[in-house]
Write a protein that holds these residues in place. Structure first.
Motif, PDB file in Angstrom:
ATOM      1  N   ASP A 149     -11.760 -33.934 -92.129  1.00  0.00           N
ATOM      2  CA  ASP A 149     -13.019 -33.839 -92.882  1.00  0.00           C
ATOM      3  C   ASP A 149     -14.248 -34.149 -92.021  1.00  0.00           C
ATOM      4  OD1 ASP A 149     -11.625 -34.308 -95.904  1.00  0.00           O
ATOM      5  OD2 ASP A 149     -10.662 -35.238 -94.171  1.00  0.00           O
ATOM      6  N   ASN A 203     -10.996 -24.096 -95.635  1.00  0.00           N
ATOM      7  CA  ASN A 203     -11.375 -24.762 -96.885  1.00  0.00           C
ATOM      8  C   ASN A 203     -12.360 -25.903 -96.624  1.00  0.00           C
ATOM      9  OD1 ASN A 203      -8.716 -25.506 -95.688  1.00  0.00           O
ATOM     10  ND2 ASN A 203      -8.891 -27.273 -97.029  1.00  0.00           N
ATOM     11  N   SER A 234       0.110 -24.255-101.399  1.00  0.00           N
ATOM     12  CA  SER A 234       0.851 -23.386-100.479  1.00  0.00           C
ATOM     13  C   SER A 234       2.100 -22.868-101.172  1.00  0.00           C
ATOM     14  CB  SER A 234       1.113 -24.034 -99.124  1.00  0.00           C
ATOM     15  OG  SER A 234       1.546 -25.347 -99.250  1.00  0.00           O
TER      16      SER A 234
HETATM   17  P1  ATP Z   1      -6.898 -36.319 -92.789  1.00  0.00           P
HETATM   18  O1  ATP Z   1      -6.292 -37.661 -92.678  1.00  0.00           O
HETATM   19  O2  ATP Z   1      -7.129 -35.688 -91.441  1.00  0.00           O
HETATM   20  O3  ATP Z   1      -8.133 -36.278 -93.670  1.00  0.00           O
HETATM   21  P2  ATP Z   1      -5.724 -34.613 -94.859  1.00  0.00           P
HETATM   22  O4  ATP Z   1      -4.803 -35.331 -95.786  1.00  0.00           O
HETATM   23  O5  ATP Z   1      -7.087 -34.237 -95.340  1.00  0.00           O
HETATM   24  O6  ATP Z   1      -5.777 -35.407 -93.478  1.00  0.00           O
HETATM   25  P3  ATP Z   1      -3.725 -32.518 -94.417  1.00  0.00           P
HETATM   26  O7  ATP Z   1      -2.992 -32.757 -95.682  1.00  0.00           O
HETATM   27  O8  ATP Z   1      -3.028 -32.735 -93.127  1.00  0.00           O
HETATM   28  O9  ATP Z   1      -5.135 -33.267 -94.348  1.00  0.00           O
HETATM   29  O10 ATP Z   1      -4.266 -31.010 -94.487  1.00  0.00           O
HETATM   30  C1  ATP Z   1      -5.084 -30.487 -93.485  1.00  0.00           C
HETATM   31  C2  ATP Z   1      -5.330 -29.020 -93.788  1.00  0.00           C
HETATM   32  O11 ATP Z   1      -4.097 -28.328 -93.842  1.00  0.00           O
HETATM   33  C3  ATP Z   1      -5.957 -28.700 -95.136  1.00  0.00           C
HETATM   34  O12 ATP Z   1      -7.369 -28.902 -95.131  1.00  0.00           O
HETATM   35  C4  ATP Z   1      -5.607 -27.233 -95.279  1.00  0.00           C
HETATM   36  O13 ATP Z   1      -6.512 -26.422 -94.550  1.00  0.00           O
HETATM   37  C5  ATP Z   1      -4.235 -27.135 -94.605  1.00  0.00           C
HETATM   38  N1  ATP Z   1      -3.098 -26.995 -95.538  1.00  0.00           N
HETATM   39  C6  ATP Z   1      -2.091 -26.114 -95.445  1.00  0.00           C
HETATM   40  N2  ATP Z   1      -1.226 -26.209 -96.464  1.00  0.00           N
HETATM   41  C7  ATP Z   1      -1.675 -27.179 -97.254  1.00  0.00           C
HETATM   42  C8  ATP Z   1      -1.212 -27.763 -98.476  1.00  0.00           C
HETATM   43  N3  ATP Z   1      -0.106 -27.340 -99.077  1.00  0.00           N
HETATM   44  N4  ATP Z   1      -1.923 -28.785 -98.998  1.00  0.00           N
HETATM   45  C9  ATP Z   1      -3.007 -29.236 -98.384  1.00  0.00           C
HETATM   46  N5  ATP Z   1      -3.495 -28.713 -97.234  1.00  0.00           N
HETATM   47  C10 ATP Z   1      -2.858 -27.689 -96.671  1.00  0.00           C
END
Ligand code: ATP
Ligand code: ZN
Length: 304
Positions: free
Chosen positions: A62, A81, A178
């Protein structure tokens, strides 16, 4: 090995990637396939580029658009996104666009979808009028609702959006999907797609200075090569010249093949870079059409 503080005096390129999470490993692997390697700092937040003056900053996904907007980082690898949401926030706040998508990277695929309780008989977006929709993507959702001409309440939640309807916080949700397994575990069904997302290389909206501009161009050229050959194979075979018209249609995903005349014979040696899957079925079809000595080779690098 700590990062220099002034953004303007840097003659190295700095790329922000996710520290841990879905995009962390594939992002590193992609950059490594472009010939980059790094020495990690002790706090593991900064990786000093060894082969090229291109460093990595490991952060929360983010934070990546903001780091680019502030000039702390030059480029970043982040989900479309996240980039789209933060771009929307800036626009809503009357600020100029500060970052943009440079390349789609082909991993981290998901979609931002609107989901409603399974019990709803979905007739179309007009059903959302006056409803409460929970999301962590208020800018993208509001923009989509405005495009659809629907007035609904956007309920901002930072996590666990999918349980909001069961808790009575919202009637529907807008979240990343997904496989759809999380939705069905919460008795929800996706009904509309707001955005197809994947990891992207993000860069500033403005131009770089000369040194960083050249480094960015070098990286982009390598990246384009790496992306092009990611699923590619080199196919080698021999065949009589007269059979070419039957063989070439079996290679619709190939670049124009290199054709070499073999000494003193009517036979040709062909070399085709195929961008689609080279399956056993395809090899058998080619053999039936007259190809001999079929060989499939992995492609390690390419510079167009
Ligand atoms: P951080 O600690 O870096 O904030 P986060 O929890 O926001 O981690 P992730 O869950 O690793 O991030 O997801 C990172 C990106 O992966 C999402 O922003 C999206 O673009 C992609 N992504 C792919 N599949 C999915 C899914 N099923 N759910 C969420 N994100 C997904
Ligand atoms: Zn995040």
């Amino acid at each position: 090995m700590s990062p220099p503080t002034s953004a303007t005096s840097r003659d190295r390129l700095r790329i922000a990637i996710q520290k841990s999470g879905r995009l962390a490993e594939p992002a590193r692997a992609l950059l490594a396939s472009c010939g980059l390697s790094w020495r990690e700092s002790r706090d593991r937040l900064f990786c000093y580029g060894e082969t090229l003056p291109i460093d990595l900053l490991l952060v929360r996904d983010d934070d990546i658009p903001g780091l680019i907007a502030d000039g702390v980082c030059d480029l970043g690898i982040v989900g479309r996104n996240v980039l789209g949401e933060q771009d929307g926030e800036r626009r809503n706040g009357g600020r100029e666009p500060a970052f943009r998508e440079w390349r789609a990277l082909g991993f981290g695929a998901c979609r931002l979808a609107l989901a409603v309780p399974e019990s709803w008989d979905w007739q179309g977006v007009s059903q959302l009028a006056g409803k409460r929709i929970a999301t962590s993507y208020p800018a993208l959702l509001s923009q989509w609702l405005a495009e659809q001409g629907i007035a609904a309440d956007v309920v901002l939640l930072s996590g666990s959006v999918e349980i909001a309807p069961r808790l009575g916080q919202a009637d529907a949700i807008c979240d990343l999907v997904s496989s759809g397994a999380t939705l069905s575990a919460n008795q929800l069904k996706p009904v509309e797609t707001l955005l197809q997302s994947e990891a992207v290389l993000a860069g500033p909206a403005a131009e770089f200075d000369a040194v960083r501009g050249e480094l960015a161009q070098l990286l982009l050229r390598r990246l384009d090569g790496a992306l092009r050959i990611r699923h590619s194979k080199l196919l080698l075979f021999q065949a009589p010249r007269r059979l070419l018209p039957a063989l070439l249609p079996l290679l619709p995903d190939a670049e124009v093949p290199t054709v070499m005349q073999l000494d003193g014979e009517d036979d040709l040696a062909l070399q085709a870079l195929c961008h689609g899957a080279v399956t056993w079925q395809r090899l058998e079809d080619l053999k039936r059409a007259g190809a001999r000595g079929l060989m499939v080779l992995p492609v390690e690098g390419m510079l167009a």
